[in-house]
Design an enzyme around this catalytic site. Structure first.
Site, PDB file in Angstrom:
ATOM      1  N   PHE A  55       1.848   9.256  -5.847  1.00 22.71           N
ATOM      2  CA  PHE A  55       2.085  10.366  -5.922  1.00 22.71           C
ATOM      3  C   PHE A  55       3.008  10.697  -7.025  1.00 22.71           C
ATOM      4  O   PHE A  55       2.722  11.890  -7.741  1.00 22.71           O
ATOM      5  CB  PHE A  55       2.444  10.729  -4.458  1.00 22.71           C
ATOM      6  CG  PHE A  55       1.620  11.143  -3.435  1.00 22.71           C
ATOM      7  CD1 PHE A  55       0.655  11.706  -3.565  1.00 22.71           C
ATOM      8  CD2 PHE A  55       1.001  10.409  -2.561  1.00 22.71           C
ATOM      9  CE1 PHE A  55       0.268  12.162  -2.420  1.00 22.71           C
ATOM     10  CE2 PHE A  55       0.313  10.069  -1.401  1.00 22.71           C
ATOM     11  CZ  PHE A  55      -0.377  11.211  -1.181  1.00 22.71           C
ATOM     12  N   ALA A 100       2.706   2.055  -3.303  1.00 19.59           N
ATOM     13  CA  ALA A 100       2.242   2.102  -4.210  1.00 19.59           C
ATOM     14  C   ALA A 100       1.734   3.523  -4.401  1.00 19.59           C
ATOM     15  O   ALA A 100       1.692   4.337  -5.470  1.00 19.59           O
ATOM     16  CB  ALA A 100       0.909   1.473  -4.244  1.00 19.59           C
ATOM     17  N   CYS A 101       0.723   3.514  -2.832  1.00 16.89           N
ATOM     18  CA  CYS A 101       0.541   5.477  -2.988  1.00 16.89           C
ATOM     19  C   CYS A 101       1.764   6.317  -3.614  1.00 16.89           C
ATOM     20  O   CYS A 101       1.841   7.200  -3.825  1.00 16.89           O
ATOM     21  CB  CYS A 101       0.517   5.643  -1.369  1.00 16.89           C
ATOM     22  SG  CYS A 101      -0.959   5.349  -0.794  1.00 16.89           S
ATOM     23  N   ALA A 102       2.959   5.883  -3.064  1.00 15.17           N
ATOM     24  CA  ALA A 102       4.581   6.740  -3.220  1.00 15.17           C
ATOM     25  C   ALA A 102       4.567   7.102  -4.951  1.00 15.17           C
ATOM     26  O   ALA A 102       4.789   7.770  -5.207  1.00 15.17           O
ATOM     27  CB  ALA A 102       5.846   6.249  -2.631  1.00 15.17           C
ATOM     28  N   TYR A 110       0.822  -1.484   0.333  1.00 15.75           N
ATOM     29  CA  TYR A 110      -0.049   0.012  -0.330  1.00 15.75           C
ATOM     30  C   TYR A 110       0.557   1.528   0.519  1.00 15.75           C
ATOM     31  O   TYR A 110       0.951   2.097  -0.710  1.00 15.75           O
ATOM     32  CB  TYR A 110      -1.106  -0.107   1.317  1.00 15.75           C
ATOM     33  CG  TYR A 110      -1.381   0.677   1.508  1.00 15.75           C
ATOM     34  CD1 TYR A 110      -2.524   1.765   1.220  1.00 15.75           C
ATOM     35  CD2 TYR A 110      -1.138   1.837   2.839  1.00 15.75           C
ATOM     36  CE1 TYR A 110      -2.572   3.469   1.319  1.00 15.75           C
ATOM     37  CE2 TYR A 110      -1.343   2.934   3.608  1.00 15.75           C
ATOM     38  CZ  TYR A 110      -1.655   3.396   2.619  1.00 15.75           C
ATOM     39  OH  TYR A 110      -2.584   4.812   3.180  1.00 15.75           O
TER      40      TYR A 110
END
Length: 434
Positions: free
Chosen positions: A400, A395-397, A392
């Site tokens: 962004f 993947a968020c990094a 999670y």
């Protein structure tokens, strides 16, 4: 899988990827795809992965197979799989859509072995439909209480493993890339309080206060701070922190829904990483509630993740992986829509900024921390859940960095409709140090 209808896993992969794709796939049936020299080596370790992907040909099928170990990658760090995700993303130009005939052949080959219902990881929560069937209508007070508990009431120690001593679970603000996470989180809290411009003795409401870092920081300045959260574990941690610092006369954290706060006439309100739980359809009423709770000329600082572009069908910005594993009922709005809601609630929006790159940096620090404390993280929440959180955050990094999501701070003032020609309303230009 080797009868008349059969197809090897390597042949299945070849239906979706160009022959020159720089990826190696080694499968449980002894078949392969791609060159041995490829940098990325994916292993399909069990036929269960095929059934997962056939049952859910989307991110849920991939995530289930990964979490259960039916798909793995050589050399991957489960705490920080960012390099693997970045490498897989670079292969997007090699992906192709199989023909209808090839897709039918693939399905027939799998079903020739009979159907097997794939397993579901224990860490996966119920679907949105299942929650509604239980009477948990999205963003009702009962539903919000349960979904917040699902996300936050796992283990304070687990969060400490990757958040670090600040226990600040929102985007930090970096002066440069060499700044430490702790200094950048302190810088973010300083920036928000400076934007709010509160003086000693004035009153701050922190909605969705987490483990209390903003409440404690404000109280250290002499500001009277109230924090509310729906997480019992967060509130216990925050109030213990307040007691350790001897700030009980200035600070308090409650387990309370923001819609139930009895006080009003606050000098400032901050909402930091809270709006992701509110629901896009509720934004207008949320900001109207903030408007009611503030005194005239009080200030609101809203800090939240946003989507870069409105979805064409008007659906909120949420995917099934986040809904099932991380943020049930969470969704995201575009910055223009958010600013319109703040304005329509009666506020003057005086400043907004996009801190997208800062959140990517923050997440890289969190993944590094999780990697450094991996053994304890697994002790706290189990191997599968720790693995989910590494995926999670990495993947968020990446998201962004690719500008799929952003994060904005909006500063707004509740006008008193009188007017202040002497400039006492707020200064003509930004008054805080950036």
């Amino acid at each position: 899988m080797a009868n008349g209808k059969s197809m090897t896993v390597g042949e299945m992969v070849a239906l979706f990827l160009a022959p020159d794709t720089p990826l190696r796939v080694d499968a449980f049936d002894g078949s392969h795809f791609g060159p041995q020299t490829a940098r990325l080596h994916v292993r399909v370790t069990s036929s269960r992965a095929i059934y997962q992907l056939l049952a859910h040909p989307n991110e849920i099928g991939v995530v289930r197979a990964y979490v259960l170990g039916d798909i793995d990658v050589d050399g991957i760090s489960y705490a920080n799989p960012y390099p693997v995700l970045r490498g897989l993303f670079s292969l997007a130009r090699y992906v192709r859509r199989p023909s209808a005939v090839d897709a039918a052949r693939l399905v027939a080959a799998v079903l020739s072995h009979g159907w097997r219902t794939p397993d579901v990881p224990q860490t996966e929560g119920p679907s949105k439909f299942a929650r509604i069937k239980r009477g948990l209508l999205p963003h009702s007070e009962r539903a919000d209480s349960e979904t917040v508990s699902f996300h936050y009431d796992m283990s304070n120690e687990f969060y400490a493993d990757f958040l670090g001593p600040s226990m600040t679970y929102t985007c930090a603000v970096f002066e440069d890339e060499s700044m430490s996470l702790e200094d950048a989180q302190a810088n973010k809290l300083r920036l928000i309080l400076d934007k709010l411009g509160l003086k000693p003795g004035e009153r701050l409401l922190d909605i969705g206060c987490g483990w209390g870092s903003m409440v404690v920081t404000a109280a250290r300045r002499g500001i009277r701070a109230l924090g509310v959260t729906l997480s019992k574990e967060q509130a216990e941690w925050a109030n213990e922190w307040i007691r350790r610092e001897g700030l009980q006369d200035l600070a308090e954290v409650r387990v309370q829904d923001y819609r139930e706060v009895p006080e009003h006439d606050f000098d400032g309100i901050c909402s930091i990483g809270m709006m992701e739980h509110v629901g896009v359809k509720n934004y207008q009423s949320y900001f109207e509630e903030m408007f009611r709770l503030l005194k005239p000329m009080g200030r609101l600082l809203n800090h939240q993740i946003t989507i870069s572009h409105d979805k064409p069908d008007g659906r909120p910005g949420q995917d099934e992986f986040l809904d099932r594993y991380i943020f049930p009922d969470g969704d995201l709005g575009a910055p223009g829509f958010i600013e319109s809601c703040i304005h329509d609630a009666g506020f003057n929006v005086v400043h907004q900024e996009n801190l997208r790159q800062h959140y990517a940096l923050t997440l890289h620090h969190w993944c590094e921390n999780l990697d450094a404390h991996w053994a304890d993280a697994v002790r706290q929440v189990g191997f599968e859940r720790a693995k989910v959180w590494g995926l999670y955050m990495a993947a968020c990094a990446l998201n962004f960095e690719l500008d799929g999501i952003q994060i904005h701070q909006f500063l707004a003032v509740k006008p008193d409709r009188v007017g202040h020609p002497d400039g006492k309303w707020y200064p003509l230009r930004p008054w805080w140090r950036a």
